[in-house]
Motif scaffolding. Structure first.
Motif, PDB file in Angstrom:
ATOM      1  N   ALA A 181       0.786  -1.091  -0.076  1.00 18.66           N
ATOM      2  CA  ALA A 181       0.009   0.064   0.013  1.00 18.66           C
ATOM      3  C   ALA A 181       0.917   1.295   0.079  1.00 18.66           C
ATOM      4  O   ALA A 181       0.551   2.179  -0.465  1.00 18.66           O
ATOM      5  N   THR A 182       2.012   1.258   0.538  1.00 23.01           N
ATOM      6  CA  THR A 182       3.032   2.241   0.594  1.00 23.01           C
ATOM      7  C   THR A 182       3.447   2.871  -0.582  1.00 23.01           C
ATOM      8  O   THR A 182       3.609   3.815  -0.814  1.00 23.01           O
ATOM      9  N   ALA A 183       3.468   1.699  -1.530  1.00 24.50           N
ATOM     10  CA  ALA A 183       4.104   1.847  -2.768  1.00 24.50           C
ATOM     11  C   ALA A 183       3.096   2.779  -3.641  1.00 24.50           C
ATOM     12  O   ALA A 183       3.387   3.609  -4.523  1.00 24.50           O
ATOM     13  N   HIS A 184       1.774   2.522  -3.500  1.00 24.38           N
ATOM     14  CA  HIS A 184       0.805   3.262  -4.359  1.00 24.38           C
ATOM     15  C   HIS A 184       0.727   4.601  -3.881  1.00 24.38           C
ATOM     16  O   HIS A 184       0.633   5.487  -4.575  1.00 24.38           O
ATOM     17  N   ALA A 185       0.875   4.917  -2.634  1.00 27.31           N
ATOM     18  CA  ALA A 185       1.097   6.401  -1.968  1.00 27.31           C
ATOM     19  C   ALA A 185       2.211   6.937  -2.519  1.00 27.31           C
ATOM     20  O   ALA A 185       2.254   8.109  -2.909  1.00 27.31           O
ATOM     21  N   GLY A 186       3.255   6.273  -2.444  1.00 36.22           N
ATOM     22  CA  GLY A 186       4.614   6.924  -3.109  1.00 36.22           C
ATOM     23  C   GLY A 186       4.345   7.368  -4.488  1.00 36.22           C
ATOM     24  O   GLY A 186       4.897   8.480  -4.845  1.00 36.22           O
ATOM     25  N   ALA A 187       3.807   6.406  -5.330  1.00 37.45           N
ATOM     26  CA  ALA A 187       3.505   6.577  -6.731  1.00 37.45           C
ATOM     27  C   ALA A 187       2.744   7.971  -7.007  1.00 37.45           C
ATOM     28  O   ALA A 187       3.049   8.702  -7.737  1.00 37.45           O
ATOM     29  N   SER A 188       1.647   7.916  -6.234  1.00 37.84           N
ATOM     30  CA  SER A 188       0.616   9.134  -6.241  1.00 37.84           C
ATOM     31  C   SER A 188       1.283  10.442  -5.883  1.00 37.84           C
ATOM     32  O   SER A 188       1.271  11.454  -6.700  1.00 37.84           O
ATOM     33  N   ALA A 189       2.377  10.253  -5.044  1.00 37.78           N
ATOM     34  CA  ALA A 189       3.134  11.597  -4.654  1.00 37.78           C
ATOM     35  C   ALA A 189       4.261  11.901  -5.557  1.00 37.78           C
ATOM     36  O   ALA A 189       4.378  13.230  -6.045  1.00 37.78           O
ATOM     37  N   SER A 190       4.708  11.111  -6.195  1.00 36.93           N
ATOM     38  CA  SER A 190       5.661  11.353  -7.403  1.00 36.93           C
ATOM     39  C   SER A 190       5.008  11.728  -8.421  1.00 36.93           C
ATOM     40  O   SER A 190       5.415  12.646  -9.105  1.00 36.93           O
ATOM     41  N   ASP A 191       3.848  11.148  -8.827  1.00 33.94           N
ATOM     42  CA  ASP A 191       3.037  11.800  -9.909  1.00 33.94           C
ATOM     43  C   ASP A 191       2.868  13.191  -9.777  1.00 33.94           C
ATOM     44  O   ASP A 191       2.763  13.975 -10.905  1.00 33.94           O
ATOM     45  N   SER A 192       2.230  13.470  -8.745  1.00 32.24           N
ATOM     46  CA  SER A 192       2.173  14.861  -8.185  1.00 32.24           C
ATOM     47  C   SER A 192       3.196  15.928  -8.445  1.00 32.24           C
ATOM     48  O   SER A 192       3.081  16.918  -8.826  1.00 32.24           O
ATOM     49  N   ALA A 193       4.350  15.353  -7.787  1.00 27.45           N
ATOM     50  CA  ALA A 193       5.443  16.128  -7.994  1.00 27.45           C
ATOM     51  C   ALA A 193       6.032  16.356  -9.439  1.00 27.45           C
ATOM     52  O   ALA A 193       6.266  17.521  -9.661  1.00 27.45           O
ATOM     53  N   ALA A 194       5.792  15.300 -10.306  1.00 31.02           N
ATOM     54  CA  ALA A 194       5.952  15.557 -11.649  1.00 31.02           C
ATOM     55  C   ALA A 194       5.403  16.493 -12.425  1.00 31.02           C
ATOM     56  O   ALA A 194       5.612  17.157 -13.231  1.00 31.02           O
ATOM     57  N   GLY A 195       4.050  16.572 -11.913  1.00 36.15           N
ATOM     58  CA  GLY A 195       3.124  17.486 -12.602  1.00 36.15           C
ATOM     59  C   GLY A 195       3.279  18.951 -12.210  1.00 36.15           C
ATOM     60  O   GLY A 195       2.708  19.951 -12.640  1.00 36.15           O
ATOM     61  N   ALA A 196       3.837  19.105 -11.071  1.00 39.54           N
ATOM     62  CA  ALA A 196       3.961  20.702 -10.608  1.00 39.54           C
ATOM     63  C   ALA A 196       4.753  21.609 -11.482  1.00 39.54           C
ATOM     64  O   ALA A 196       5.651  21.296 -12.137  1.00 39.54           O
ATOM     65  N   HIS A 197       4.195  22.825 -11.462  1.00 36.64           N
ATOM     66  CA  HIS A 197       4.909  23.851 -12.639  1.00 36.64           C
ATOM     67  C   HIS A 197       4.759  25.002 -11.640  1.00 36.64           C
ATOM     68  O   HIS A 197       3.895  25.169 -10.887  1.00 36.64           O
ATOM     69  N   ASN A 198       5.710  25.893 -12.051  1.00 34.11           N
ATOM     70  CA  ASN A 198       5.371  27.453 -11.693  1.00 34.11           C
ATOM     71  C   ASN A 198       5.467  28.287 -12.498  1.00 34.11           C
ATOM     72  O   ASN A 198       5.441  28.105 -13.714  1.00 34.11           O
ATOM     73  N   ALA A 199       5.606  29.613 -12.101  1.00 28.34           N
ATOM     74  CA  ALA A 199       5.639  30.888 -13.169  1.00 28.34           C
ATOM     75  C   ALA A 199       6.572  30.771 -14.111  1.00 28.34           C
ATOM     76  O   ALA A 199       6.226  31.303 -15.177  1.00 28.34           O
ATOM     77  N   GLN A 200       7.705  30.495 -13.606  1.00 29.28           N
ATOM     78  CA  GLN A 200       8.785  30.380 -14.354  1.00 29.28           C
ATOM     79  C   GLN A 200       9.057  29.401 -15.759  1.00 29.28           C
ATOM     80  O   GLN A 200       9.233  29.645 -16.761  1.00 29.28           O
ATOM     81  N   ASP A 201       8.011  28.481 -15.458  1.00 33.98           N
ATOM     82  CA  ASP A 201       7.955  27.213 -16.398  1.00 33.98           C
ATOM     83  C   ASP A 201       7.089  27.907 -17.533  1.00 33.98           C
ATOM     84  O   ASP A 201       7.368  27.693 -18.631  1.00 33.98           O
ATOM     85  N   VAL A 202       6.133  28.566 -16.960  1.00 31.34           N
ATOM     86  CA  VAL A 202       5.066  29.157 -17.851  1.00 31.34           C
ATOM     87  C   VAL A 202       5.878  30.369 -18.758  1.00 31.34           C
ATOM     88  O   VAL A 202       5.915  30.313 -19.746  1.00 31.34           O
ATOM     89  N   THR A 203       6.536  31.101 -18.167  1.00 19.80           N
ATOM     90  CA  THR A 203       7.602  32.158 -18.865  1.00 19.80           C
ATOM     91  C   THR A 203       8.342  31.539 -19.966  1.00 19.80           C
ATOM     92  O   THR A 203       8.595  32.239 -21.066  1.00 19.80           O
TER      93      THR A 203
END
Length: 205
Positions: A37-59
């Motif tokens: 179960a911890t692996a599923h939680a880790g995968a979700s956290a990783s996916d979320s981090a990979a999808g994060a972007h900030n204003a600099q990425d947009v610029t």
């Protein structure tokens, strides 16, 4: 009395078995698929981090797209105007590399709900961007032919690439979206190598 004791023992054994089964079913932290179960939680956290972007990425994406488009416009002129086969080859490689990058960055902006820069805008609208040529520069390049074109193209593209490297360097240090910072690293590596090549063609290497 013996019957009473026997029933008591059976009840106790049954209760113990039930508790043991319950423990096997949910107490070991394992999903039915056999994946912890911890692996599923880790995968979700990783996916979320990979999808994060900030204003600099947009610029970065919104500025690099028109920057690349101008490089393509310059490179497309080489096929019919350059005299050097090496200049024509370089121009073709620039087109091959940067056109897919434009598509990639446009896809990011659409996914983020951000505006994708329109094609065909006047060069004057981007004169504040590092390395961009203005309308006068582009008009002169379009009129040049032969060795004059080769020299002008290489000189302008060196400046253009330096601007892209500068912008990519900012993305690498300030961006948050891993694919964008990765692309920025690729741009720095590839365009620095092309700058070195162009300076050699100009006799300045």
């Amino acid at each position: 009395m013996n019957t009473t004791r026997t029933r008591a023992v059976l009840v106790a054994l049954t209760a113990t078995a039930v508790l043991a089964l319950a423990a096997c079913g949910s107490g070991d932290g394992t999903a039915h698929s056999g994946t912890p179960a911890t692996a599923h939680a880790g995968a979700s956290a990783s996916d979320s981090a990979a999808g994060a972007h900030n204003a600099q990425d947009v610029t970065f994406a919104q500025r690099m797209i028109p920057h690349h488009r101008q490089a393509l416009e310059m490179a497309e002129l080489a096929a019919g105007r350059a005299s050097s086969a090496r200049v024509k080859d370089l121009a073709a490689r620039i087109e091959k590399a940067q056109d897919p990058e434009i598509k990639t960055m446009s896809g990011w902006l659409k996914a983020w709900g951000e505006d994708v820069p329109m094609a065909g805008m006047d060069h004057g609208g981007h004169t504040g961007m590092a390395g961009m040529m203005d309308d006068t520069d582009m008009t002169a390049l379009k009129k040049a032919e032969g060795t004059d074109f080769d020299t002008m193209f290489l000189t302008m593209m060196v400046e253009h690439h330096r601007g892209a490297v500068e912008m990519a360097g900012t993305e690498r240090s300030q961006g948050a979206y891993a694919p964008a910072t990765g692309l920025a690293g690729d741009i720095v590596t590839a365009q620095n190598a092309e700058i070195k090549e162009m300076k050699q063609l100009l006799g300045k290497g």
